[in-house]
Design a protein around this motif. Sequence first.
Motif, PDB file in Angstrom:
ATOM      1  N   ARG A 126      -2.543   1.194  -9.821  1.00 21.76           N
ATOM      2  CA  ARG A 126      -2.661   1.930  -8.017  1.00 21.76           C
ATOM      3  C   ARG A 126      -1.672   1.177  -7.495  1.00 21.76           C
ATOM      4  N   ARG A 127      -1.481   0.017  -7.417  1.00 21.43           N
ATOM      5  CA  ARG A 127      -0.264  -0.694  -6.681  1.00 21.43           C
ATOM      6  C   ARG A 127       1.022   0.079  -7.128  1.00 21.43           C
ATOM      7  N   ARG A 128       1.431   0.449  -8.293  1.00 21.14           N
ATOM      8  CA  ARG A 128       2.564   0.985  -8.582  1.00 21.14           C
ATOM      9  C   ARG A 128       2.616   2.539  -7.940  1.00 21.14           C
ATOM     10  N   GLU A 129       1.294   3.160  -7.990  1.00 19.58           N
ATOM     11  CA  GLU A 129       1.525   4.553  -7.529  1.00 19.58           C
ATOM     12  C   GLU A 129       1.645   4.340  -5.765  1.00 19.58           C
ATOM     13  N   LEU A 130       1.007   3.506  -5.345  1.00 17.85           N
ATOM     14  CA  LEU A 130       1.274   3.240  -3.815  1.00 17.85           C
ATOM     15  C   LEU A 130       2.663   2.981  -3.444  1.00 17.85           C
ATOM     16  N   ARG A 181       3.851   6.075   6.078  1.00 19.46           N
ATOM     17  CA  ARG A 181       4.173   4.572   5.819  1.00 19.46           C
ATOM     18  C   ARG A 181       3.272   3.504   6.007  1.00 19.46           C
ATOM     19  N   ARG A 182       2.879   3.708   7.311  1.00 22.09           N
ATOM     20  CA  ARG A 182       1.894   2.380   7.769  1.00 22.09           C
ATOM     21  C   ARG A 182       0.617   2.834   6.878  1.00 22.09           C
ATOM     22  N   ALA A 183       0.079   3.790   6.708  1.00 21.34           N
ATOM     23  CA  ALA A 183      -1.096   3.949   5.887  1.00 21.34           C
ATOM     24  C   ALA A 183      -1.124   3.411   4.430  1.00 21.34           C
ATOM     25  N   LEU A 184       0.085   3.431   4.102  1.00 20.32           N
ATOM     26  CA  LEU A 184       0.325   2.950   2.360  1.00 20.32           C
ATOM     27  C   LEU A 184       0.482   1.445   2.551  1.00 20.32           C
ATOM     28  N   GLN A 185       1.309   1.052   3.642  1.00 18.15           N
ATOM     29  CA  GLN A 185       1.281  -0.331   3.606  1.00 18.15           C
ATOM     30  C   GLN A 185      -0.346  -1.143   3.816  1.00 18.15           C
ATOM     31  N   ARG A 186      -0.897  -0.334   4.664  1.00 24.22           N
ATOM     32  CA  ARG A 186      -2.207  -1.013   4.865  1.00 24.22           C
ATOM     33  C   ARG A 186      -2.937  -0.970   3.740  1.00 24.22           C
TER      34      ARG A 186
END
Length: 533
Positions: free
Chosen positions: A289-293, A351-356
């Motif tokens: 999941r981390r790699r995907e995000l 971008r903010r949503a993915l970082q969150r």
Amino acid sequence: MPFLSLRPSVNKQDRRVRPLHLIQTALLMALLSIAAPAQAVAADAQRIFDAHAYTGTVSEGIAALEVRLKAAPRDENAALAKGILEIMEAARRLSETARRRIRPVDLRSSWIGGFGVFSRFTALPPAGGSGLSADYEPMTYRALRSMLERFVADLERAEATLATVQSPSVKLRVRPFRIGFDNDGNGRVDPQERVLIQFLGAAMPRVLRNLSNNNIENSELAFDAADASWFQGYTNLVLGTTKLLLAVDFERTYDAVGHWGYGLKATALGRMLEQDSASSDESPETAARRRELQTQLDALPTRAALSTELADIRRKLRALPRTGPGSEPRDALNTRQVEILATRGDVRRKRRALQRQLRELDPARAPDRLRQYAIFADLIAGLHTLNMPVISRKSMEEFRQHLIKVCDLNKTTWQRARAETDNDREWLPNAKQTPPFSAPVVTDDIIDAWLKTTGLLRHVLNGKTLIRHPRFAKGVNVKRFLETTPEFDPVMIATGHALQPYLQDGEALDGQTLDALMRPMGRNAGTFAVWFN
């Protein structure tokens, strides 16, 4: 005038040709035969420069100009062209070496990447890929010193070439906003690889917007002998700064903060942090999941990239006719401009949503990890290690001599500039010439003030004038400090602790004196200082 006539003068009485006029005619023909090849040589220098300065083939241009100078050693147009190309080649080689030793993924999360300037000169691969160039090598302290040493050698070569330019008749046409490097190796210089436009877009976007109204890509300057000594002065300024770095051992400082500029593999601490992050317990599902995000985050265009594309679109729109043959390209550009303006808010929110989501997935391994506690910890460590031992007295003395030479070259530059009587696309105008790109007017008072300032700084560097420190009534002898200090510690210099052995009585330069000297420049004092060097 008989002397300028190509027809021999004839005696009306005996119709004989006078020998004196035959000699005069022969001399004039000889002068013309010399001038014609000289003009051809100058044209060849301009042609070679135009063929290579804007196409990413700088090294080939230098080689061609070397051939030209062997054939015509006194061709100072070729020398000026070669000196400018050698400066460009020095910058290109430095950029290329840095690119090979930077991981774009690390750079985007670093404080350098945050400014959006450095990445524009290092040909970063597109986001979403492996983030590595084919010949990637981690940066090390020794590699960084070697890179700087080669940069010095390249600049010294350029400085020596520029020093040969003396003739007031030298003239080289340059379009500065078209100069660039073929960083991606596609055989051409694309708009995003044009150095000055990219620098202004990243560091001074407001200046770029103002200049863009004048079709800056086709703006042309005519560099002359005054500009040759100006280039030489700036080259000495960069040489001096670089040699100051090489004069000291800054390895401890690099180990403390180097991973912020060159990625985690660049320092022992960074490698440990990378291993620590990789070895922490994480389920396969979480890792996937981390790699995907992270892939989704890397694939989103950055704010700087969108701003650059918008600026490029607007420049192209201004260059197109409003009707007729250019209407279809104009429609396509307008469509793309509207698309960027409509979607950049969504891109920022995504971008903010993915970082969150990454933070929520595992706060300890989130991308902001190096932006919170670590940034302050490494900043403190960097300041703590700034007491850098002097390891090369020779380089320290060369640092001082280069700065003295900058002061001397300012005098030469303005002597040459003030002697000019033309008004031909000037870069450094005298009081009777037109400044470039709507720059502030240069008056004689401003030139005099600048020369007095650089003359005073020369006295400071030679120990004839001291400088004032806020903590002491006595002045600091800069020459003695540079010649004998065992270490260079900017923090202790700022606090005054490192300056105690170099205090003495005498005439001292302070801030009020400098303010008085530069008063004719008014609010543009900073602009003139950067412009004049």
